[in-house]
Scaffold this active site. Structure first.
Site, PDB file in Angstrom:
ATOM      1  CB  SER A  86      10.981  46.505   3.470  1.00 19.66           C
ATOM      2  OG  SER A  86      12.368  46.545   3.273  1.00 19.66           O
ATOM      3  CG  ASP A 200      14.985  49.786  10.126  1.00 17.36           C
ATOM      4  OD1 ASP A 200      15.931  49.162   9.625  1.00 17.36           O
ATOM      5  OD2 ASP A 200      13.889  49.953   9.554  1.00 17.36           O
ATOM      6  CG  HIS A 229      13.897  46.677   8.087  1.00 20.63           C
ATOM      7  ND1 HIS A 229      13.818  47.976   7.620  1.00 20.63           N
ATOM      8  CD2 HIS A 229      13.537  45.890   7.038  1.00 20.63           C
ATOM      9  CE1 HIS A 229      13.429  47.970   6.357  1.00 20.63           C
ATOM     10  NE2 HIS A 229      13.243  46.723   5.980  1.00 20.63           N
TER      11      HIS A 229
END
Length: 249
Positions: A86, A200, A229
């Site tokens: 991320s 995601d 995600h």
């Protein structure tokens, strides 16, 4: 300023970089399999999060990267695999672009490109931090609103996120909003694996993994079907398999 880190196992080093608003506890499903595969695993809490120091300033990409650099150099790591998740992909990418120590780079669910969402989240987090984190950690692990993560684990992660520095939580989002990954993407020469969930909801693959793969010549992209995600947690067996195959290649 001190960074909390764990250093376990023996063999070629792997450094794990968590994303906002989590801590190195995010990597629990990865540490054991990597050690069992003969890797030395280093995971740490970014400044302001987990058990690291919580200074008032320094929640920008340059400082996050300087923290990562200092940790790697203090441990004398070379020929390492660097794995970011991320927003943790940002300093992973920047370090890999500038350093000759990285032999392999993994970018999972990369959050690299500026997005108006960052400003919206920053403003909302400054006013209603805990509800925002709760909502975010629903979307991190959900597809079409359906959570792919058990609720006790999500609550465990929410407690960690809620315990982080409020100032660091908000300022880290400003760093995302000011990001410009282009120069770093162009400089990466290490073989790179990009892994992203097909569903995601935080940064869709076409705006994230696909763009990153086009920008890094020595890269490959894997889209995990029916994954959100937070694919390293929700689909950890498949994710671990992909990373171990890549590291062994």
């Amino acid at each position: 300023m001190s960074l909390f880190y764990e250093d376990v196992g023996d063999g070629p080093p792997v450094v794990l970089v968590h994303g906002w608003p989590l801590s190195c506890r995010f990597w629990e499903p990865q540490i054991g399999p990597l050690v069992e595969a003969g890797r030395r695993v280093v995971c740490y809490d970014r400044r302001g999060f987990g058990r690291s120091s919580r200074p008032w300033h320094g929640y920008d990409l340059d400082t996050f990267t300087a923290d990562l650099t200092a940790l790697i150099e203090s441990l004398g790591l070379t020929g390492l695999a660097l794995v970011g998740f991320s927003t943790g992909c940002a300093e992973s990418l920047r370090y890999a672009a500038a350093s000759g120590r990285v032999a392999r780079l993994v970018l999972s669910s990369p959050v690299l490109y500026p997005d108006p969402l960052a400003d919206e989240l920053r403003i909302a987090s400054a006013r209603h931090r805990i509800p925002v984190l709760d909502d975010l950690l629903l979307r991190f692990f959900a597809i079409d609103g359906h959570s792919m993560l058990d609720e006790p684990t999500r609550q465990y992660l929410l407690r960690q996120a809620a315990d982080a520095s409020p100032k660091g939580t908000v300022d880290s989002l400003a760093a995302w909003g000011a990001a410009d990954p282009g120069p770093d993407l162009a400089r990466v020469t290490a073989p790179t694996l990009i892994v992203q969930g097909e569903g995601d909801a935080f940064v869709p693959p076409e705006d994230s993994g696909t763009r990153v793969a086009r920008a890094i010549a020595s890269s490959s992209l894997v889209i995990v079907p029916d994954a959100p995600h937070g694919v390293p947690l929700t689909h950890h067996e498949r994710w671990n398999e992909l990373i171990l195959e890549f590291l062994a290649s």
